[in-house]
Design a protein around this motif. Structure first.
Motif, short mmCIF file in Angstrom:
data_model
loop_
_atom_site.label_atom_id
_atom_site.label_comp_id
_atom_site.label_asym_id
_atom_site.label_seq_id
_atom_site.Cartn_x
_atom_site.Cartn_y
_atom_site.Cartn_z
N MET A 180 1.22 37.31 34.81
CA MET A 180 1.08 38.71 34.44
C MET A 180 1.89 39.61 35.37
O MET A 180 2.55 40.54 34.93
CB MET A 180 -0.39 39.11 34.50
CG MET A 180 -1.23 38.50 33.37
SD MET A 180 -2.96 38.94 33.54
CE MET A 180 -3.45 37.96 34.94
N LEU A 181 1.83 39.33 36.68
CA LEU A 181 2.54 40.17 37.63
C LEU A 181 3.88 39.54 37.96
O LEU A 181 4.06 38.33 37.89
CB LEU A 181 1.70 40.34 38.89
CG LEU A 181 0.35 41.04 38.71
CD1 LEU A 181 -0.45 40.99 40.00
CD2 LEU A 181 0.54 42.48 38.26
N ALA A 182 4.84 40.38 38.33
CA ALA A 182 6.19 39.89 38.61
C ALA A 182 6.18 38.84 39.72
O ALA A 182 6.85 37.82 39.65
CB ALA A 182 7.08 41.07 38.99
N THR A 183 5.39 39.11 40.76
CA THR A 183 5.26 38.16 41.87
C THR A 183 3.81 37.72 41.97
O THR A 183 2.95 38.53 42.33
CB THR A 183 5.68 38.81 43.21
OG1 THR A 183 7.01 39.33 43.07
CG2 THR A 183 5.65 37.79 44.33
N PRO A 184 3.51 36.47 41.65
CA PRO A 184 2.11 36.04 41.69
C PRO A 184 1.61 35.95 43.12
O PRO A 184 2.39 35.74 44.06
CB PRO A 184 2.15 34.67 41.02
CG PRO A 184 3.54 34.18 41.26
CD PRO A 184 4.42 35.40 41.21
N PRO A 185 0.29 36.06 43.32
CA PRO A 185 -0.28 35.87 44.66
C PRO A 185 -0.21 34.40 45.05
O PRO A 185 0.10 33.53 44.24
CB PRO A 185 -1.74 36.34 44.48
CG PRO A 185 -2.02 36.12 43.03
CD PRO A 185 -0.73 36.37 42.31
N ASP A 186 -0.52 34.13 46.31
CA ASP A 186 -0.50 32.75 46.78
C ASP A 186 -1.50 31.88 46.01
O ASP A 186 -1.21 30.72 45.70
CB ASP A 186 -0.83 32.70 48.28
CG ASP A 186 0.23 33.38 49.13
OD1 ASP A 186 1.42 33.23 48.81
OD2 ASP A 186 -0.15 34.07 50.10
N PHE A 187 -2.66 32.46 45.71
CA PHE A 187 -3.70 31.74 44.99
C PHE A 187 -4.40 32.67 44.01
O PHE A 187 -4.45 33.88 44.22
CB PHE A 187 -4.75 31.15 45.97
CG PHE A 187 -4.17 30.20 46.96
CD1 PHE A 187 -3.93 28.87 46.61
CD2 PHE A 187 -3.85 30.62 48.25
CE1 PHE A 187 -3.38 28.00 47.53
CE2 PHE A 187 -3.31 29.75 49.16
CZ PHE A 187 -3.06 28.42 48.80
N ASP A 188 -4.94 32.09 42.97
CA ASP A 188 -5.78 32.88 42.07
C ASP A 188 -7.07 33.28 42.78
O ASP A 188 -7.53 34.40 42.66
CB ASP A 188 -6.11 32.08 40.80
CG ASP A 188 -4.88 31.80 39.96
OD1 ASP A 188 -4.02 32.69 39.86
OD2 ASP A 188 -4.78 30.69 39.41
N VAL A 189 -7.66 32.32 43.51
CA VAL A 189 -8.94 32.56 44.19
C VAL A 189 -8.84 32.06 45.62
O VAL A 189 -8.39 30.93 45.86
CB VAL A 189 -10.09 31.84 43.46
CG1 VAL A 189 -11.42 32.10 44.18
CG2 VAL A 189 -10.18 32.28 42.00
N LEU A 190 -9.28 32.90 46.55
CA LEU A 190 -9.41 32.47 47.94
C LEU A 190 -10.90 32.43 48.26
O LEU A 190 -11.60 33.44 48.14
CB LEU A 190 -8.69 33.43 48.89
CG LEU A 190 -8.60 32.95 50.34
CD1 LEU A 190 -7.72 31.71 50.46
CD2 LEU A 190 -8.05 34.05 51.25
N ILE A 191 -11.37 31.26 48.66
CA ILE A 191 -12.78 31.05 49.00
C ILE A 191 -12.90 31.07 50.51
O ILE A 191 -12.19 30.34 51.21
CB ILE A 191 -13.28 29.70 48.45
CG1 ILE A 191 -13.12 29.65 46.92
CG2 ILE A 191 -14.72 29.45 48.84
CD1 ILE A 191 -13.32 28.26 46.33
N VAL A 192 -13.79 31.90 51.02
CA VAL A 192 -14.00 32.01 52.47
C VAL A 192 -15.24 31.21 52.85
O VAL A 192 -16.35 31.52 52.43
CB VAL A 192 -14.16 33.47 52.91
CG1 VAL A 192 -14.38 33.54 54.43
CG2 VAL A 192 -12.94 34.28 52.51
#
Length: 502
Positions: free
Chosen positions: A1-13
């Protein structure tokens, strides 16, 4: 969807029960999403890896502290920490979760930028340097207490010449054989430590300011172990889990509605070991059962230690710490070589992470819980805070399942943002509720940190699992409050509202 995707869809802490559970749910129910787990410690397990004091064990049965998707196979349902860690490690290895864990990553801050639809998460590494990851969604499985420091009861310990310990920071090489030990406190930690240390110490005294209700029950669940012999393992687990959930709910409600009846049953468990002439006052708190969490005494081990003369309970107030022990206001001196301050935990919200939204600080105590999982007007974030009157994992399971539903719905709509919307006008109409109807010290001390709680669903952290489970699984995602939006090139406007979820 975005031009530059994030590193992960979900970050679990956090790689404890909550984090491992979320990862397992994602593997099963949202497999198309990328994820990583960041964990500040060098091992998974959270609480069960941090605490190393003698006898550390669950204070809930493992058929409900275990996950809904993974049967508990051990003979004992009241399990020690090594058995729980074995369970979590097996899940992490068998389900391919371990390769997603980044150990030695302590999360310091997380800023959500709506224009990018992602969290920018800053972490400190073991060498003191920092690094950053981005994720569309943040899932906080960081527990409920401060890992760095316990509750400080303000004791003036300088005059005492022996050793002073807090259970949260237990030394690996402590030798207490033949020594006199005083454990200050009467909660679950003290009730665990006393009978365990009493096996080797000269004597162990539990010094309590006020008593705690104690419930004796077998460490082995005969019902569960019998079922496993005659039924398939998963079916036996589901039946036992259902039975124990029902019993937890029934007992809690009975305690609230008929406290005297529950008191009699608790006294019977003590009397069975100590006899009818035991000191009843030492086991009679000034509150009713389940106004604070019951202390579980598996196989009556605490009472057996008292019966054998290896341990005792003293009720009193501390006057001073002296060279050889603790002087009580009554004048009595409790001699000690080792003093253990089992005085409780210090609560922390969201792992003490500095949260912000578009660079503006987020204070969770100014926002309402949404379905005990998300927060009002805070996008793409979920959290786990387990039940006080039942097993922690029960909430972890239903929250994980719910978030997987949300993630899948976001993807089907090509949405970047999901947020429970609460307008100022709607918020003004909300009647607030006491978030925790419990008198426990750590709860009362940490209330000012807690998010807001409504008297009615969904703007609350509820304490009734049977009701919550059905709502979280069956209620439609579209409730007029949870909104899905797009940002970036695909949206006609930054606040585009998508079609309602079915």
């Amino acid at each position: 969807m975005l031009a530059t995707p994030p590193d992960f869809d979900v970050l679990i802490v956090g790689a404890g029960i909550s984090g491992i559970g979320m990862a397992a749910h994602m593997e099963m129910k949202a497999p198309g999403h990328t994820y990583a787990i960041v964990e500040r410690r060098e091992n998974l397990g959270g609480t069960w890896d941090l605490f190393r004091y003698p006898g550390i064990r669950s204070d809930s049965d493992m058929h409900t502290l275990g996950f809904d998707f993974e049967p508990w196979k051990h003979e004992k349902s009241i399990a020690d920490a090594p058995a729980i860690l074995d369970y979590l490690n097996r899940i992490a290895d068998e389900r391919g979760i371990r390769e997603h864990i980044r150990f030695g990553h302590k999360v310091l801050s997380a800023n959500f930028r709506e224009d990018e639809a992602r969290w920018h998460v800053t972490m400190e590494l073991d060498d003191g340097t920092t690094t950053q990851l981005t994720a569309n969604f943040l899932y906080l499985g960081s527990g409920y207490y401060d890992y760095d420091e316990p509750y400080d009861a303000g004791f003036q310990l300088g005059a005492f010449e022996g050793q002073v310990l807090h259970p949260q920071f237990w030394p690996e090489d402590l030798d207490y054989s033949g020594k006199k030990v005083v454990v200050v406190g009467s909660g679950a930690t003290a009730v665990t430590i006393v009978p365990s240390m009493a096996k080797d110490a000269a004597h162990v005294t539990m010094l309590q300011r006020t008593p705690t209700w104690m419930a004796s029950r077998p460490a082995k669940d005969k019902f569960a172990n019998t079922l496993r012999k005659i039924l398939p393992e998963e079916l036996a687990y589901r039946i036992t889990r259902f039975k124990n959930i029902w019993m937890q709910d029934f007992t809690f409600k009975l305690a609230r509605n008929k406290p005297e009846k529950v008191k009699k049953n608790l006294y019977k468990g003590i009397e069975k070991v100590l006899g009818s002439d035991y000191d009843k006052a030492a086991f009679t708190p000034p509150y009713n059962p389940w106004e604070e969490r019951l202390c579980l005494v598996p196989d009556g081990d605490m009472f057996e230690a008292i019966k054998d003369g290896k341990a005792d309970i003293v009720t009193g107030h501390i006057e001073a710490f002296e060279k050889t022990g603790i002087r009580l206001k009554s004048g009595e001196l409790l001699e000690a070589d080792i003093i253990i301050t089992a005085t409780g935990l210090k609560m922390a919200i969201a792992g003490k992470i500095d949260l912000s939204l578009n660079g503006e600080p987020v204070h969770l105590n100014e926002r309402f819980y949404y379905k005990g999982c998300m927060f009002s007007n805070l996008p793409n974030l979920a959290v786990v805070f387990g039940y006080l009157n039942a097993s922690w994992t029960l909430r972890a399971d239903i929250n994980s399942d719910y978030v997987c539903r949300v993630l899948n719905e976001m993807r089907s709509r090509e949405a970047d943002l999901v947020v429970p919307v609460l307008t100022p006008e709607e918020e003004a109409k909300i009647e607030e509720d006491d978030i925790f109807d419990f008198s426990s010290g750590y709860i009362q001390r940490g209330k000012h940190l807690q998010p807001k709680n409504s008297v009615s669903y969904p703007w609350r952290l509820n304490q009734e699992y049977v009701v919550d489970r059905k709502r979280m699984a069956d209620d439609p995602l579209d409730d007029g409050l949870l909104t899905f939006r797009r940002v970036g090139a695909n949206a006609r406007s930054g606040d585009e509202q998508l079609e309602p979820a079915e």
